[in-house]
Write an enzyme that holds these catalytic residues in place. Sequence first.
Site, short mmCIF file in Angstrom:
data_model
loop_
_atom_site.label_atom_id
_atom_site.label_comp_id
_atom_site.label_asym_id
_atom_site.label_seq_id
_atom_site.Cartn_x
_atom_site.Cartn_y
_atom_site.Cartn_z
N ASP A 197 -0.15 -10.03 8.95
CA ASP A 197 1.09 -10.33 8.00
C ASP A 197 2.38 -10.27 8.64
OD1 ASP A 197 2.05 -10.28 5.31
OD2 ASP A 197 1.92 -7.92 5.23
N VAL A 244 8.13 3.39 2.22
CA VAL A 244 8.63 4.02 3.53
C VAL A 244 9.77 4.67 3.23
CG1 VAL A 244 9.45 3.52 5.89
CG2 VAL A 244 7.65 1.99 4.92
N LYS A 257 5.84 6.60 6.55
CA LYS A 257 5.15 5.68 5.52
C LYS A 257 4.20 6.47 4.84
CE LYS A 257 2.56 1.34 5.43
NZ LYS A 257 1.90 0.28 6.20
N PHE A 309 0.79 -1.22 0.08
CA PHE A 309 -0.10 0.00 0.08
C PHE A 309 0.80 1.39 -0.04
CE2 PHE A 309 -3.03 -3.12 2.24
CZ PHE A 309 -4.06 -2.99 1.13
N GLY A 310 2.04 1.08 -0.20
CA GLY A 310 2.89 2.47 -0.33
C GLY A 310 4.46 2.22 0.08
#
Length: 1021
Positions: A853, A727, A743, A724-725
């Site tokens: 996760d 860091v 993040k 989702f992105g």
Amino acid sequence: MGIFTKNLLSSCSVFCKIFFIILFTCQFNSSIAMNNETDRLALLDLKAKFHDPLGVMNSWNDAVHICQWYGVTCGRRNQRVAALQLQSCELGGSISPFIGNLSFLVDLELYNNSLVGEIPFEISRLHRLQYLLLHNNSIEGQIPSNISSCSNLIQLRVPNNKLVGRIPIELGYMPNLQFLSLDNNHLSGSIPASLGNLSSLSKLSITDIGLVGSIPDSLGKVKTLTVLSLFNNLLSGTVPSSIFNLSKLVGLDLGFNNFQGNLPSDIGITLPNLRIFYAGNNGFTGSIPASISNSSNLEQLQLDDIGLTGKVPSLQNLQNLFRLSIGGNFLGSGRADDLGFISTLTNATSLETFSIGDNRFGGMFPKVFCNFSTTLRLLKMGYNTFTGHIPPCLGDLVNLLVFSVRFNKLSGNITPQLGKLQKLGSLFLNHNHFSGNIPSSLGNITQLTLLDLSENKLQGCIPLALGNCQNLLQFSLYRNDLNGSIPPQLLSLPLSAYNIILSSNHLTGALPAEVGSLKNLVKLEISDNMLTGEIPSSLGECFGLQDLFMEGNLFQGAIPLSLSSLKGLQQLDLSNNNLSGGIPVFLASFPLQKLNLSYNNLEGEVPVNGSFSNSSVVSLLGNRKLCGGISELKLPECNFKRDRQRKSKHRQKLVIAVLFESLGAIMLVSFLLALIYIVRYKKKTKLPTPLGTFSENYPNLSYQTLLKATNGFSLDNLIGRGTFGAVYKGILDDLEPSVVAIKIFNLEQHGASKSFMAECGVLRTIRHRNLVKVITACSSVDYQGNDFKALVYEYMVSGSLEDWLHPVANDVVEDTDTAPRLSLRQKLDIVVDVASALEYLHHHCGAPIIHCDLKPSNVLLDEELVAHIGDFGLAKFLSENIGSSNANPSSSLGVRGTVGYAPPEYGLGNEPSTNGDVYSFGILLLEMFTGRRPTNDIFSEGISLHQYVKEALPERVIEILDHALVKDVDSEKTDSSLALEILTSVLGIALCCSTEVPQERLGMIDVTAKLSSIRNKLLGS
């Protein structure tokens, strides 16, 4: 009166004798009764300690005399228990210490059961014991050193148990011992020299244990030895010459050790009675002694993988030989006379196995094998330089099971007579110079499971008759000159075939739809042919498919959506075809290690997530109509994005024109619009509810602040990317600490916004030293007016656990082999840290929180290598009514976790649970101590990381450990036996955490306690 007195005295004398006899008999019977009672009580206690599912001990009760109890045999004179034989009764439980009260016991047989516990110390009281047979149980602990008190012991057999410790030197002081077997336990150390004192020993077997050191020379003094088996240990050095002088030896097994030196030249003379000689997988050198033929009783000769050189001597006297295995050496010289020894085997009429593969033998393929038509079962001659052709008479070897001549220089046609080998299971003719057609007679070999004809010059069509081989598991016709179509019959096999390799031929036509019947297919290679038509949708029914190579053909049409069911696909190559349409989105979710779609006619936008986020995995060259994707793919920007921008500018101009035309109305509208804009702007800049309690000491950060902190989100500051992105490392001058991790969420990615809210909802409610500390958050807009969301964390100096377990070569670390590694102590500290964090999340923070996760890249390490769990983007409160409403949106994020670490029940649609986190933790543990990812290439064909470790424990634990840990165990600073015990325990816990059945997994409270205890044990040493 004299006569009367005399008679009276005489009568008294007789009466006294009778009285004393009666008295002695009563005392004797009383003694017997008392001793019988001792035996009875001992047996009853033994029964109480046993679990008896078959009820074989039901007769052990007061209604029946003990000598009539099942398995009990008494002596004739004293009615004391002399033998206890309860073998193969499925007994469980442990052996009672009261066994030591059966003082007349001669024979104790408890083998082939499920007994646990230790061998009782009290067994040393059984001075009359001659047979102690405890093999095939699960007995633990050490072999009692006081067992040498059983000085009459003839047989001591305890193989296939779980005994630990060293072999007691006291075993060498049992003068009557004839049979000693300790195979397949967990014993360590070296062979005690005291065993050389066993002057009556005839059989010594200590295989599959892992002993080290060398063979003590004293063993050569035991002239009574007939069998000596030291197979599969870690013994080294040279074999004492005295061993080869034990003239009574019938069996000598030295295989799978590290022995050096030459085999004695007179071995056949000094060991004339030898029937079995195994010395394979060692470091012996030199040649096969010519005297070996003097051991005329030899039945099995196995000298493979040693390093022998020279010619094989005459074996003409070995008439009883039925196994000859000398593969994996350097025998022969590539000349025609290399195989002269084969003609000396004509008298070996019982020969079953002939294995000479992987040597340097040359010359024509010998016809002499046709003389073994009724006996030969295995004929392995691969990896040599044989020439000529296969003689038709080879079809007379009616009992042949394996025939391998791969990697030679054989030529000519494949003889159709091979079709007569009805029992053949494996046929390897690959990498030769065979030509002509594939004989259709091969379809008569209905038992065939492995067929490899690759790398030859075969022509013509694939015979339809091969479809009769219904047991085929794997067949390869790779790189020949075959033409015609792929027979549907070949793809209509039962659920057995797992590898089909037809690449690099001239095959034409379509791929038959029958391929969908191969439910267990793992690899399909049909690349570099001339196949046409569309990819059949039925291919999606091959649910076990992992490798699919279809490149270099003429396939057309779209990539079928049915392939979305191939969840385990790891390698997909569809390059160099005529495929069209878009790239299916589902490919991004596959655990792909290779995806090549180059040189087709694909079009549309390329995904940026999942597999498509790694340019080293994906290749899309030669598709001119593709756009988007990550920058490394160097694809043009998608047109529809530019169109959106142009339309947006056009709308702005239109609005301005309308405003100028209606000035009065504009004033009102402008006021309203300004009001709406202010409200919207406040909503965008105001932190959502879950952000408000992150920190009262730090201000809310804007987009501009984070842009400056990361130097414009520079790649130099990029730490890592996720689903989702990304860091970034940032520097915030006004904060302490000033160095932070930021993040940035990619809000164009589906689910990113909900991931942000979920992570906020979790992190604002939890505090633990082993969880990543979140400093604050940012919910703002960027310079283009787009939503911008970010979280600011405490920066972890030492990176992620992933970086330490699998270092990648870079400017700092040029060679991953020299990269710094974690020690055993450091890894134990980390696993305790992670376990403590999970225990806190599951049990100590109000509503249980599931991370969903857990994997090495989400475990971050600070300067002191203290572990912190991060990335709660997929986390979920177990109870939906606990916590803020912002915890719930994550529930719609779909399947949670990462392939390899996610528990199998998630793939079946089950809801997340704490058991799922435990599974991920177990896999992480296995990866940390084996050094292998769960998605490693070796884990195929149904073998997982869990099964890989389970099959190795506990005997072969050293083989599966990470190489760095092996060095740590072998270092002078470490107690190697303690280290191996600790590693075995940790891996055992990991296996208990990663079982497939969720209910069988341990809870994190127990896991943390066990791991802490193991770490304390190491610290205490």
